[in-house]
Design an enzyme around this catalytic site. Sequence first.
Site, mmCIF file in Angstrom:
data_model
loop_
_atom_site.group_PDB
_atom_site.id
_atom_site.type_symbol
_atom_site.label_atom_id
_atom_site.label_comp_id
_atom_site.label_asym_id
_atom_site.label_seq_id
_atom_site.Cartn_x
_atom_site.Cartn_y
_atom_site.Cartn_z
ATOM 1 C CG ASN A 46 31.275 27.579 -27.617
ATOM 2 O OD1 ASN A 46 30.287 27.948 -26.977
ATOM 3 N ND2 ASN A 46 31.341 27.658 -28.933
ATOM 4 C CG ASP A 66 33.282 30.525 -29.140
ATOM 5 O OD1 ASP A 66 32.736 30.544 -30.275
ATOM 6 O OD2 ASP A 66 32.624 30.484 -28.075
ATOM 7 C CG HIS A 101 23.281 29.616 -32.587
ATOM 8 N ND1 HIS A 101 22.117 30.253 -32.250
ATOM 9 C CD2 HIS A 101 23.334 28.497 -31.808
ATOM 10 C CE1 HIS A 101 21.494 29.566 -31.308
ATOM 11 N NE2 HIS A 101 22.209 28.491 -31.024
ATOM 12 C CG ASP A 102 28.679 30.315 -34.154
ATOM 13 O OD1 ASP A 102 27.989 31.227 -33.680
ATOM 14 O OD2 ASP A 102 29.462 29.631 -33.459
ATOM 15 C CG ASP A 118 32.181 28.655 -32.936
ATOM 16 O OD1 ASP A 118 32.258 29.878 -32.929
ATOM 17 O OD2 ASP A 118 31.589 28.008 -32.046
ATOM 18 C CG PHE A 168 27.441 31.105 -24.585
ATOM 19 C CD1 PHE A 168 27.613 30.571 -23.317
ATOM 20 C CD2 PHE A 168 28.547 31.168 -25.430
ATOM 21 C CE1 PHE A 168 28.849 30.103 -22.893
ATOM 22 C CE2 PHE A 168 29.790 30.701 -25.019
ATOM 23 C CZ PHE A 168 29.937 30.173 -23.747
ATOM 24 C CG ASN A 169 28.775 33.953 -28.816
ATOM 25 O OD1 ASN A 169 29.327 33.014 -28.247
ATOM 26 N ND2 ASN A 169 28.380 33.900 -30.077
ATOM 27 C CB THR A 229 31.042 32.652 -34.776
ATOM 28 O OG1 THR A 229 32.308 31.985 -34.682
ATOM 29 C CG2 THR A 229 30.796 33.075 -36.202
HETATM 30 C C1 BDR Z 1 26.394 30.897 -29.504
HETATM 31 O O1 BDR Z 1 26.874 30.289 -28.296
HETATM 32 C C2 BDR Z 1 27.852 29.352 -28.601
HETATM 33 O O2 BDR Z 1 27.785 28.249 -27.725
HETATM 34 C C3 BDR Z 1 27.666 28.984 -30.049
HETATM 35 O O3 BDR Z 1 28.870 28.569 -30.621
HETATM 36 C C4 BDR Z 1 27.142 30.253 -30.650
HETATM 37 O O4 BDR Z 1 28.187 31.089 -31.087
HETATM 38 C C5 BDR Z 1 24.898 30.752 -29.549
HETATM 39 O O5 BDR Z 1 24.324 31.411 -28.476
HETATM 40 CA CA CA Z 2 30.456 30.236 -31.272
#
Ligand code: BDR
Ligand code: CA
Length: 329
Positions: free
Chosen positions: A41, A12, A243-244, A17, A170-171, A128
């Site tokens: 996102n 996303d 993260h990603d 990403d 978040f994801n 991701t």
């Molecule tokens: C995740 O949340 C998104 O905003 C980032 O791209 C990542 O995949 C981190 O919590």
């Molecule tokens: Ca992401």
Amino acid sequence: MTPRPPIVLDSDPGIDDALALQYLLGTGRWDLKAYTSVGGNLPAEQTYLNARALTRAFGIDADVPVHRGAGRPLTRLPYTAATAFHGPAGLGNETLPDSTAARLPESSAQALLRLSRQYEGELTVCATGPLTNVAIALLEDPGFAHRVRKFVFMGGAAQVPGNITPVAEFNIWADPDAAEVVLSSGIPFTMVDLDASHHWLVRPADLAVLEAAGPGTALAARLLRAYMDAYQRHGGDDACPLHDPLAVGACADESYLTTAEGAVIVESTSELTRGKTVFVPSAASRVFYADSPTLTARMALTGRVALGPGPRDFTKDFVATLPRWPGVG
Ligand code: BDR
Ligand code: CA
């Protein structure tokens, strides 16, 4: 030369990403069969446009098809935009030109299903963003879970607080129902969660290396600068988590993580704990004495879950790998 294994990146984009895509290409390890976008996102149309623009920025628009993801989470209202972290259109302050490739009628979920049949037992799927596309593929054909060689996703918080609510990442929060479909499907998963990703940071010294590495990493450096600024505005240090990209790294080598085997059950009914990933380690499942049919059934559907960083330095590898695949923008 040994053939490179097939992979799909389901994303996303999103700043990290975008960095994950450049990192994947830089490793030279993978044959990227499709870049499947998903809302998260930003709304689905914007992440699709960003994904298209990124394939152009990295010079792969003629070779790697981009698919559009579902317009909304499985059962909920459209995704809430994370523009506070990723910028107004999701890529910091960048406005990148669109790819010249035609829009494809095949959705992200359909592309995932087709590729899982074409590369049965070989395909790695790295997600991701929210897990909506993967869940749609599984709901249409549960056999998807057994055709995929490995499924690695960035999401969740096993033993640490969340980042969108006190308990949710978040994801997973963005589409908890999808995450629950995926994690109860029997797919061979590795969860790259905040427990690990909050340890692999880009700091100003790392950014300086990328800034000095030439025009091919200038876009990545600007994106990282915007991401760092956003983390700082939200009370973080002068650093941003990878993260990603870490999820992509873990597709090839899980020694960036410390993992434990276990089940992950996603809470989706309560608003306060929506998207919480309840981690049940295989080693400890017998110590729980409340009678829970859900828990008992799920201990047959375990995967590997990150509980922290591993011995191999991901930030170092990331900084060394990015310049190997120049981006234009
Ligand atoms: C995740 O949340 C998104 O905003 C980032 O791209 C990542 O995949 C981190 O919590
Ligand atoms: Ca992401």
